[in-house]
Design a protein around this motif. Structure first.
Motif, PDB file in Angstrom:
ATOM      1  N   LYS A 171       0.822  -1.211   0.000  1.00  0.00           N
ATOM      2  CA  LYS A 171       0.000   0.000   0.000  1.00  0.00           C
ATOM      3  C   LYS A 171       0.855   1.260   0.000  1.00  0.00           C
ATOM      4  N   SER A 172       1.981   1.213   0.651  1.00  0.00           N
ATOM      5  CA  SER A 172       2.872   2.367   0.684  1.00  0.00           C
ATOM      6  C   SER A 172       3.378   2.705  -0.706  1.00  0.00           C
ATOM      7  N   GLU A 173       3.757   1.681  -1.457  1.00  0.00           N
ATOM      8  CA  GLU A 173       4.228   1.928  -2.828  1.00  0.00           C
ATOM      9  C   GLU A 173       3.110   2.447  -3.715  1.00  0.00           C
ATOM     10  N   LEU A 174       1.906   1.895  -3.563  1.00  0.00           N
ATOM     11  CA  LEU A 174       0.777   2.359  -4.372  1.00  0.00           C
ATOM     12  C   LEU A 174       0.385   3.781  -4.000  1.00  0.00           C
ATOM     13  N   GLN A 175       0.517   4.141  -2.734  1.00  0.00           N
ATOM     14  CA  GLN A 175       0.213   5.510  -2.324  1.00  0.00           C
ATOM     15  C   GLN A 175       1.181   6.497  -2.983  1.00  0.00           C
ATOM     16  N   ALA A 176       2.462   6.113  -3.036  1.00  0.00           N
ATOM     17  CA  ALA A 176       3.454   6.986  -3.660  1.00  0.00           C
ATOM     18  C   ALA A 176       3.233   7.119  -5.157  1.00  0.00           C
ATOM     19  N   ARG A 177       2.719   6.049  -5.786  1.00  0.00           N
ATOM     20  CA  ARG A 177       2.540   6.064  -7.231  1.00  0.00           C
ATOM     21  C   ARG A 177       1.238   6.705  -7.672  1.00  0.00           C
ATOM     22  N   THR A 178       0.187   6.638  -6.818  1.00  0.00           N
ATOM     23  CA  THR A 178      -1.138   7.096  -7.238  1.00  0.00           C
ATOM     24  C   THR A 178      -1.677   8.268  -6.445  1.00  0.00           C
ATOM     25  N   GLY A 179      -1.200   8.492  -5.227  1.00  0.00           N
ATOM     26  CA  GLY A 179      -1.763   9.545  -4.392  1.00  0.00           C
ATOM     27  C   GLY A 179      -2.995   9.121  -3.625  1.00  0.00           C
ATOM     28  N   VAL A 180      -3.362   7.835  -3.677  1.00  0.00           N
ATOM     29  CA  VAL A 180      -4.513   7.322  -2.928  1.00  0.00           C
ATOM     30  C   VAL A 180      -4.056   6.992  -1.504  1.00  0.00           C
ATOM     31  N   PRO A 181      -4.642   7.577  -0.462  1.00  0.00           N
ATOM     32  CA  PRO A 181      -4.236   7.265   0.919  1.00  0.00           C
ATOM     33  C   PRO A 181      -4.389   5.788   1.228  1.00  0.00           C
ATOM     34  N   MET A 182      -3.494   5.262   2.035  1.00  0.00           N
ATOM     35  CA  MET A 182      -3.503   3.841   2.346  1.00  0.00           C
ATOM     36  C   MET A 182      -4.811   3.418   2.986  1.00  0.00           C
ATOM     37  N   GLU A 183      -5.391   4.271   3.861  1.00  0.00           N
ATOM     38  CA  GLU A 183      -6.621   3.893   4.561  1.00  0.00           C
ATOM     39  C   GLU A 183      -7.835   3.879   3.642  1.00  0.00           C
ATOM     40  N   ARG A 184      -7.717   4.496   2.462  1.00  0.00           N
ATOM     41  CA  ARG A 184      -8.858   4.531   1.535  1.00  0.00           C
ATOM     42  C   ARG A 184      -8.716   3.512   0.411  1.00  0.00           C
ATOM     43  N   MET A 185      -7.646   2.737   0.420  1.00  0.00           N
ATOM     44  CA  MET A 185      -7.421   1.746  -0.638  1.00  0.00           C
ATOM     45  C   MET A 185      -8.265   0.507  -0.413  1.00  0.00           C
ATOM     46  N   LYS A 186      -8.788  -0.019  -1.500  1.00  0.00           N
ATOM     47  CA  LYS A 186      -9.453  -1.320  -1.497  1.00  0.00           C
ATOM     48  C   LYS A 186      -8.821  -2.115  -2.631  1.00  0.00           C
ATOM     49  N   ILE A 187      -8.091  -3.166  -2.270  1.00  0.00           N
ATOM     50  CA  ILE A 187      -7.315  -3.946  -3.232  1.00  0.00           C
ATOM     51  C   ILE A 187      -7.925  -5.332  -3.350  1.00  0.00           C
ATOM     52  N   MET A 188      -8.200  -5.738  -4.605  1.00  0.00           N
ATOM     53  CA  MET A 188      -8.820  -7.030  -4.866  1.00  0.00           C
ATOM     54  C   MET A 188      -8.037  -7.776  -5.936  1.00  0.00           C
ATOM     55  N   PRO A 189      -8.139  -9.099  -5.961  1.00  0.00           N
ATOM     56  CA  PRO A 189      -7.354  -9.885  -6.928  1.00  0.00           C
ATOM     57  C   PRO A 189      -8.063 -10.002  -8.276  1.00  0.00           C
ATOM     58  N   LYS A 190      -7.252 -10.148  -9.333  1.00  0.00           N
ATOM     59  CA  LYS A 190      -7.776 -10.529 -10.653  1.00  0.00           C
ATOM     60  C   LYS A 190      -7.208 -11.885 -11.072  1.00  0.00           C
ATOM     61  N   SER A 191      -5.931 -12.142 -10.729  1.00  0.00           N
ATOM     62  CA  SER A 191      -5.336 -13.441 -11.027  1.00  0.00           C
ATOM     63  C   SER A 191      -5.806 -14.473 -10.016  1.00  0.00           C
ATOM     64  N   LYS A 192      -5.915 -15.708 -10.468  1.00  0.00           N
ATOM     65  CA  LYS A 192      -6.299 -16.788  -9.568  1.00  0.00           C
ATOM     66  C   LYS A 192      -5.118 -17.166  -8.673  1.00  0.00           C
ATOM     67  N   GLY A 193      -5.415 -17.640  -7.463  1.00  0.00           N
ATOM     68  CA  GLY A 193      -4.388 -18.073  -6.538  1.00  0.00           C
ATOM     69  C   GLY A 193      -3.984 -17.016  -5.532  1.00  0.00           C
ATOM     70  N   LEU A 194      -4.674 -15.853  -5.533  1.00  0.00           N
ATOM     71  CA  LEU A 194      -4.381 -14.797  -4.571  1.00  0.00           C
ATOM     72  C   LEU A 194      -5.385 -14.863  -3.423  1.00  0.00           C
ATOM     73  N   TRP A 195      -5.494 -13.784  -2.662  1.00  0.00           N
ATOM     74  CA  TRP A 195      -6.439 -13.746  -1.562  1.00  0.00           C
ATOM     75  C   TRP A 195      -7.867 -13.630  -2.086  1.00  0.00           C
ATOM     76  N   LYS A 196      -8.828 -13.759  -1.207  1.00  0.00           N
ATOM     77  CA  LYS A 196     -10.226 -13.644  -1.587  1.00  0.00           C
ATOM     78  C   LYS A 196     -10.781 -12.296  -1.145  1.00  0.00           C
ATOM     79  N   GLY A 197     -11.583 -11.689  -2.040  1.00  0.00           N
ATOM     80  CA  GLY A 197     -12.245 -10.437  -1.695  1.00  0.00           C
ATOM     81  C   GLY A 197     -11.267  -9.293  -1.537  1.00  0.00           C
ATOM     82  N   VAL A 198     -11.567  -8.402  -0.586  1.00  0.00           N
ATOM     83  CA  VAL A 198     -10.746  -7.217  -0.346  1.00  0.00           C
ATOM     84  C   VAL A 198      -9.554  -7.597   0.531  1.00  0.00           C
ATOM     85  N   LEU A 199      -8.369  -7.123   0.167  1.00  0.00           N
ATOM     86  CA  LEU A 199      -7.152  -7.433   0.912  1.00  0.00           C
ATOM     87  C   LEU A 199      -7.194  -6.783   2.296  1.00  0.00           C
TER      88      LEU A 199
END
Length: 583
Positions: free
Chosen positions: A30-58
Motif C-alpha cells: 500500500k505504501s508503494e501504491l500511495q506513492a505512485r497514485t496519491g490514494v491514501p492507504m486507509e482509503r485503498m481497497k485492493i482485490m485480486p484478478k489473477s487466480k491463486g491470490l487472496w479472496k475479496g478485499v485485501l
C-alpha cells in the motif's frame, strides 16, 4: 534476498506496474501504491484478478508470504479502488540539457545531418533512413569479419565489404554522439572502393551524381554477403522469434530483416484456344486436350516495386495513381515460355504473391526508365524520369499481395479486430457504456455495500474476476521473423528518400525520417504519448513529427508534408519508401 514479482495494478483507466515484495507485507504494497497514485492507504481497497491470490478485499493483517506467487502466470493482476487526494511524486526527475554529457545532449536536439562531399546526397539520404533501423544496427555491432561467411571466397572483396560495413556503423555512432553535422569521409571512400561505378567523375573531375536506389541495393547486397550466421541473426532480433519456421529460408540478416519470399506462378494463356479446336496446335490424348500444368517457383526479393507504367499518356495500359495499384501491377505480367503441351513457345501469365513477410519493407517507385532513341546519332538511348503523381498513405496494407497461406494467418487477427470494432459501434449506437465503465460501476457499487461477511467478499471477488483477460486464441503459424503473433499485414511508413529534378542523372536527393519519441526525449520535452494525437484534416491519419535531412541541414516537418511527396511537379517526390511492421 526476497523474491519480487512483476504485478500489474488496474486503477480506474490506468495500469501501474510494480514489483510485489511479499516480505514487505500489505503495508509495503500500500505504501508503494500511495506513492505512485496519491490514494491514501486507509482509503485503498485492493482485490485480486489473477487466480491463486487472496479472496475479496485485501486485509491489512493478511500475510502475503503464504501465497504461492511463483505458480501464477506473470504479470500478477490485481485491482485497486480509491480516490487520489495526496500529491504524487514525479516518476521521472526533471533533467536539464546543460547537465547532460555531449553524447546525451545530442539525442535531445534535432538529429545531426551529413555534409555533402560532392554529389553525395544519394548516400546521405539513404544513410539517414537506415540509421533508425535497430535490427540493422545491432547486427552491425555483433559483426566480426574474421568469423563471417564472406563474399564467396573472394578475400579482397570481403575485406572491402567489411570496411564498408564498419564505416557505416561508425557513421551511425558518430551521428548519435554529435549535435552538429558530420562529414562521412570514411563511408564515401569505402563506398567508392566497394562499388567502383560510384567513383565516376565528370569532364572537370567533379564527382557524378549516383542513383540512391542503386546505392541502397548495392549496400544491402554487400551486407547480405557478410552478415551471415545464427549469432548475427539472433543479435539483430534481440530475442524476438527468429527460428527456422520464422526465417523460412533466410540465411543472413538482410534477408531476415528486409527479404520477401515470393511465390511466382506461371499459367499458359494459349491452352484454352488450342483445346477449343485449333488443329495445328492442339495435342489430344484419348479425345481430350492435354492440359499444361501451372509452374510455381519461389524467389527472394529485398524490396517491392511500384510500377508507374511510364506515365498516364495514351500509350500506357494502366493509369497508376496510388502506391497499391503500382505494386499490384509489378506483381503480374506476361512472359514468353516454352509449352510442352503445345510444343512451341507460348504466352504465359506471371503472378507473384508474398509467401513470407519481413519486419521492414522497402518500396521503390519506378520513377526512372530507359528510353530508346533509334533516330539519334549515337542510338545510345536516354534515361528518363516519370513525373506523374502517385499517392500513398502512412500505412500500407499488404494483405492483397500475400499468398493464400499467409492470408489465412493474417485473416485471424483481422477478423478479430473487425469483430471488436463492430461490437464497439453497435454498443455506441445502443447508447451503452464501454466495458470498463460498466465494470467499474459494478465494482463501485459492490464496494459501497461491502460488509465484513464472507458472502460480500465473494461478491466483490466475482466482480473483480469479471474484468479478467479473455481466453487466448489458438496460436497461428509464423508469417515472418520478428512479427507479432497478431500481425494483420499493416506496415507503418517511417522513412522516405525523395528525388527533386527532371534529370535522372542529376537533381538532388533528401531523406525524410519519422521523429524519435524515446523516453530520454520525453524527459526533457515533457511529451506524452497518451495525449490526443493531432489528425490531418478530417482524416484518421496521425499528423506525427518528422525530420527532413537536406544533407547537413535538418528541419522539422509533419506527416502531412510527407504525403505531399507524391510527385506531379518539380518538388521532391518519393523514390524509396521504408515501412516497418505495425505492432
Amino acid at each position: 534476498m526476497s523474491t519480487k514479482y512483476t504485478t500489474n495494478v488496474k486503477w480506474g483507466k490506468e495500469s501501474i506496474e510494480i514489483q510485489l515484495d511479499p516480505s514487505a507485507g500489505v503495508a509495503g504494497l500500500k505504501s508503494e501504491l500511495q506513492a505512485r497514485t496519491g490514494v491514501p492507504m486507509e482509503r485503498m481497497k485492493i482485490m485480486p484478478k489473477s487466480k491463486g491470490l487472496w479472496k475479496g478485499v485485501l486485509k491489512d493483517n493478511f500475510d502475503l508470504s503464504t501465497m504461492k506467487l511463483s505458480g501464477i502466470k506473470p504479470p500478477i493482476q490485481i485491482l485497486m479502488m480509491g480516490s487520489a487526494t495526496l500529491p504524487v511524486e514525479p516518476v521521472k526527475k526533471t533533467v536539464f540539457l546543460e547537465d547532460l554529457p555531449p553524447e546525451e545532449a545530442a539525442k535531445m536536439v534535432e538529429p545531426s545531418g551529413l555534409v555533402n562531399l560532392g554529389n553525395t546526397c544519394y548516400l546521405n539520404s539513404v544513410t539517414q533512413c537506415l540509421r533508425v533501423i535497430p535490427h540493422l544496427r545491432d547486427s552491425l555491432k555483433s559483426y566480426s569479419p574474421s568469423a563471417a561467411n564472406n563474399s564467396g571466397g573472394n578475400q579482397q572483396q570481403a575485406q572491402i565489404h567489411a570496411l564498408l560495413l564498419k564505416s557505416l556503423l561508425g557513421t551511425f555512432d558518430t551521428l548519435d554522439r554529435s549535435p552538429a553535422a558530420i562529414s562521412p569521409n570514411n563511408l564515401v571512400m569505402a563506398t567508392k572502393m566497394a562499388f567502383p561505378q560510384m567513383a565516376q567523375t565528370g569532364p572537370q573531375g567533379q564527382p557524378m551524381q549516383q542513383d540512391a536506389e542503386e546505392f541502397y541495393s548495392s549496400l544491402i547486397g554487400a551486407a547480405a554477403n557478410e552478415l551471415r550466421g545464427d549469432n548475427v541473426i539472433r543479435a539483430a532480433f534481440h530475442g524476438e522469434k527468429c527460428g527456422a519456421d520464422e526465417l523460412n529460408g533466410a540465411v543472413n540478416v538482410i534477408d531476415a530483416v528486409f527479404g520477401l519470399k515470393m511465390e511466382e506462378t506461371l499459367t499458359c494463356d494459349e491452352l484454352s484456344t488450342a483445346a477449343a479446336g485449333d488443329e495445328k496446335d492442339a495435342m489430344e490424348t484419348d479425345g481430350n486436350a492435354l492440359v499444361e500444368p501451372s509452374v510455381t517457383t519461389y524467389d527472394l526479393h529485398r524490396k517491392l516495386v511500384c510500377n508507374i507504367q511510364g506515365g498516364s499518356d495514351a500509350s500506357s495500359q494502366v493509369n497508376v495513381t496510388h502506391l497499391a495499384e503500382g505494386i499490384q501491377l509489378s506483381l503480374t505480367g506476361k512472359v514468353e515460355k516454352y509449352s510442352d503441351a503445345l510444343g512451341r513457345n507460348a504466352q504465359w501469365t506471371r503472378s507473384q504473391k508474398i509467401a513470407r513477410l519481413p519486419p521492414y519493407l522497402v518500396v521503390q517507385f519506378g520513377r526512372f526508365y530507359w528510353k530508346a532513341t533509334p533516330d539519334s546519332q549515337d542510338h545510345a538511348g536516354v534515361k528518363c524520369k516519370v513525373m506523374k503523381p502517385v499517392g500513398f498513405q502512412g500505412t500500407l496494407d499488404v494483405y492483397e499481395f500475400c499468398s493464400d497461406s499467409v492470408k489465412k494467418v493474417l485473416k485471424v487477427a483481422r477478423d478479430k479486430i473487425a469483430a471488436e470494432e463492430e461490437d464497439r459501434v453497435a454498443k455506441k449506437l445502443r447508447g451503452e457504456d464501454d466495458d470498463d465503465k460498466k465494470e467499474e460501476g459494478k465494482l463501485e457499487e459492490a464496494m459501497e455495500t461491502e460488509k465484513t461477511g464472507d458472502e460480500d467478499e465473494d461478491a466483490a471477488l466475482q466482480a473483480a474476476l469479471a474484468m479478467s483477460m479473455q481466453p487466448e486464441t489458438e496460436p497461428q503459424p509464423p508469417v515472418g521473423p520478428g512479427l507479432p503473433a497478431d500481425f494483420r499485414g499493416l506496415y507503418e511508413l517511417f522513412a522516405v528518400v525523395t528525388h527533386k529534378g527532371r534529370d535522372a542523372d542529376g537533381g538532388h536527393y533528401m531523406g525524410w525520417v519519422k521523429a524519435d519519441n524515446s523516453d530520454s526525449r520525453k524527459a526533457i520535452t515533457g511529451d506524452n504519448d497518451d495525449k490526443k494525437r493531432e489528425k490531418i484534416g478530417d482524416t484518421d491519419e496521425d499528423n506525427d513529427d518528422w525530420f527532413v535531412f537536406d544533407d547537413d541541414e535538418v528541419s522539422p516537418c509533419k506527416t502531412e508534408d510527407i504525403l505531399k511527396l507524391k510527385g506531379g511537379g518539380d518538388w521532391h517526390m518519393s523514390y524509396l519508401n521504408f515501412y516497418r511492421a505495425k505492432k
